[in-house]
Design an enzyme around this catalytic site. Structure first.
Site, PDB file in Angstrom:
ATOM      1  N   LEU A 204       0.722  -1.227  -0.076  1.00 35.66           N
ATOM      2  CA  LEU A 204      -0.139  -0.041   0.180  1.00 35.66           C
ATOM      3  C   LEU A 204       0.864   1.044   0.116  1.00 35.66           C
ATOM      4  O   LEU A 204       1.755   1.363   0.680  1.00 35.66           O
ATOM      5  CB  LEU A 204      -0.980   0.168   1.381  1.00 35.66           C
ATOM      6  CG  LEU A 204      -2.027  -0.974   1.522  1.00 35.66           C
ATOM      7  CD1 LEU A 204      -2.495  -0.759   2.776  1.00 35.66           C
ATOM      8  CD2 LEU A 204      -3.004  -0.751   0.544  1.00 35.66           C
ATOM      9  N   HIS A 205       0.616   2.199  -0.819  1.00 35.61           N
ATOM     10  CA  HIS A 205       1.438   3.483  -0.707  1.00 35.61           C
ATOM     11  C   HIS A 205       0.644   4.584  -1.316  1.00 35.61           C
ATOM     12  O   HIS A 205       1.208   5.614  -1.178  1.00 35.61           O
ATOM     13  CB  HIS A 205       2.684   3.438  -1.665  1.00 35.61           C
ATOM     14  CG  HIS A 205       2.872   3.531  -3.043  1.00 35.61           C
ATOM     15  ND1 HIS A 205       2.454   2.380  -3.629  1.00 35.61           N
ATOM     16  CD2 HIS A 205       2.572   4.487  -3.738  1.00 35.61           C
ATOM     17  CE1 HIS A 205       2.214   2.788  -5.063  1.00 35.61           C
ATOM     18  NE2 HIS A 205       2.645   4.083  -4.918  1.00 35.61           N
ATOM     19  N   ARG A 206      -0.446   4.344  -2.065  1.00 32.57           N
ATOM     20  CA  ARG A 206      -1.184   5.435  -2.500  1.00 32.57           C
ATOM     21  C   ARG A 206      -1.673   6.329  -1.547  1.00 32.57           C
ATOM     22  O   ARG A 206      -2.429   6.050  -0.634  1.00 32.57           O
ATOM     23  CB  ARG A 206      -2.272   4.864  -3.481  1.00 32.57           C
ATOM     24  CG  ARG A 206      -2.074   5.118  -4.877  1.00 32.57           C
ATOM     25  CD  ARG A 206      -3.038   4.502  -5.902  1.00 32.57           C
ATOM     26  NE  ARG A 206      -1.815   3.914  -6.861  1.00 32.57           N
ATOM     27  CZ  ARG A 206      -0.969   4.449  -7.556  1.00 32.57           C
ATOM     28  NH1 ARG A 206      -0.850   5.789  -7.494  1.00 32.57           N
ATOM     29  NH2 ARG A 206       0.013   3.830  -8.052  1.00 32.57           N
TER      30      ARG A 206
END
Ligand code: UD1
Length: 378
Positions: A204-206
């Site tokens: 996850l990084h958005r």
């Protein structure tokens, strides 16, 4: 034929690697490599150069972090003198990060042709910084190298002249194919106490997912259920550190005994983890493509994708951030009822095609004209 190749952030490194290799077959091409320094932690950058055998950058702009405006502006300021000195025939940019648009804009304003690798992808979601980056980069590129049919359709729809556009396949797949055997030999599973096909990988990084505590909490509601069945390995991107620390101290992970939070992994260990996973959950662009190639079921935790071939042909499902939809996608993935075709030209030879096209360039008619004035703008 001097080509300045730009990379800046983690997902760029696996895209420039096969290009730097492919240029070797073309003595006419003189490649230079510029690292903007957008990503700078050793495990977000240097490790990738080492593992993928990417030559040391000729220049590192060392821009580091900042707001979008600051980071983009800083890259532009530092890239301009590099172009002025190198006087390349082409500046080649990859992907959709801030480094991509910043360097493309500098080059075009200096009368240098721009080649964009991974052109034409569209999520049609302008809240994503990457969508703005790729649309603007395509608008000023002289050569557009496309990975999948939707990219060809989008560029045609936007009126981009067909002679600028080349359907070449996917350079990231080139890297995956040439490193898969080595990656499978890594001990990443043993180190993490995992058994092949009996765990899930999460990334996850958005900003839309990780900068909002509420969204992150919803995602973890679904993950709480999944990790009861399958251990979930989560190499956490630096962007998520603050939120995760807050959630850890609030005891939100206390009952998630099968969630393994680990540092960002190198390319080979991460590919090893992906290749043997039962399931992948991600909001990344590239991982949707890698899982399609590996025929590993993928749940994309977003409402849209700029890579629709991974859903229509590959093993990807768009499930958003609603726990019910995620769990429905999970059931389907576990049932094995998913397509698993590889999109056309994802055959490991995209970089060769790109290098061959560049070596024939310029077609003078398509080359940009010298700007009227190189001096300061008033
Ligand atoms: C960037 C790209 C995104 C890509 C992602 C993959 C843009 C707009 N976004 O997002 O398209 O999918 O990389 O990783 O270009 N940080 C570190 N160490 C690093 C790099 C970043 O600590 O080596 C921290 C910084 O403090 C920064 C945050 O992570 O505030 C985000 O980094 P940034 O480069 O702004 O964007 P990403 O979220 O990584």
């Amino acid at each position: 034929m001097r080509i300045v190749n730009v990379c800046g952030a983690r997902p760029n490194f696996m895209k420039v690697a096969p290009l730097m290799e492919a240029y070797r077959a073309h003595p006419r091409i003189e490649p230079l490599l510029v690292h903007t320094g957008q990503h700078y932690d050793a495990n977000m950058s240097k490790l990738f150069f080492d593992e993928l055998g990417i030559p040391k950058p000729d220049v590192n702009l060392e821009v580091g972090s900042g707001s979008h405006a600051v980071q983009t502006a800083e890259i532009m300021k530092r890239f301009e003198p590099v172009v002025a000195e190198a006087r390349p025939d082409v500046v080649l940019v990859v992907g959709d990060v801030n480094s991509t648009v910043a360097c493309a804009l500098v080059a075009r304003k200096m009368g240098v042709a721009v080649a964009h690798v991974e052109a034409g992808l569209r999520s049609f979601d302008e809240t994503m910084p990457e969508e703005i980056n790729r649309t603007l980069t395509d608008a000023i590129s002289n050569l557009l190298f496309v990975t999948e049919q939707s990219g060809m359709d989008n560029l045609a729809h936007e009126g981009v002249a067909a002679e600028r556009v080349h359907f070449v396949g996917n350079v990231m797949v080139d890297t995956l194919m040439s490193h898969l055997e080595r990656a499978r030999g890594r001990d990443a599973l043993q180190r993490l106490g995992l058994a092949s096909k009996q765990y899930a990988v999460l990334t996850l990084h958005r900003p839309s997912n990780v900068d909002s505590a509420a969204t992150l909490a919803r995602l973890f509601d679904a993950l709480r259920v999944i990790q009861n069945d399958l251990p979930v390995v989560y190499p956490a991107h630096p962007r998520t550190r603050t939120q995760l620390d807050a959630m850890t101290s609030a005891g939100r992970f206390g009952d998630m005994h099968n969630l393994r939070l680990v540092e960002p992994q190198g390319y080979l260990d991460f590919l090893c983890l992906l290749a043997s996973a039962r399931l992948v959950l991600t909001d990344s662009g590239g991982i949707q493509e890698e899982t399609t190639c590996l025929q590993v079921p993928c749940l994309t935790l977003r409402e849209n994708t700029e890579r629709p071939a991974t859903c229509s042909l590959g093993s990807n499902q768009l499930v958003g951030t609603d726990p019910e939809r995620i769990l429905a996608g999970y059931e389907r993935a576990m049932s094995g009822d998913l397509p698993c075709q590889t999109p056309p030209l994802w055959d490991g030879r995209a970089a060769e095609r790109i290098a061959a096209i560049l070596s024939q360039w310029p077609d003078r008619a398509a080359a940009p004209r010298e700007p009227q004035a190189r001096s300061e703008v008033r």
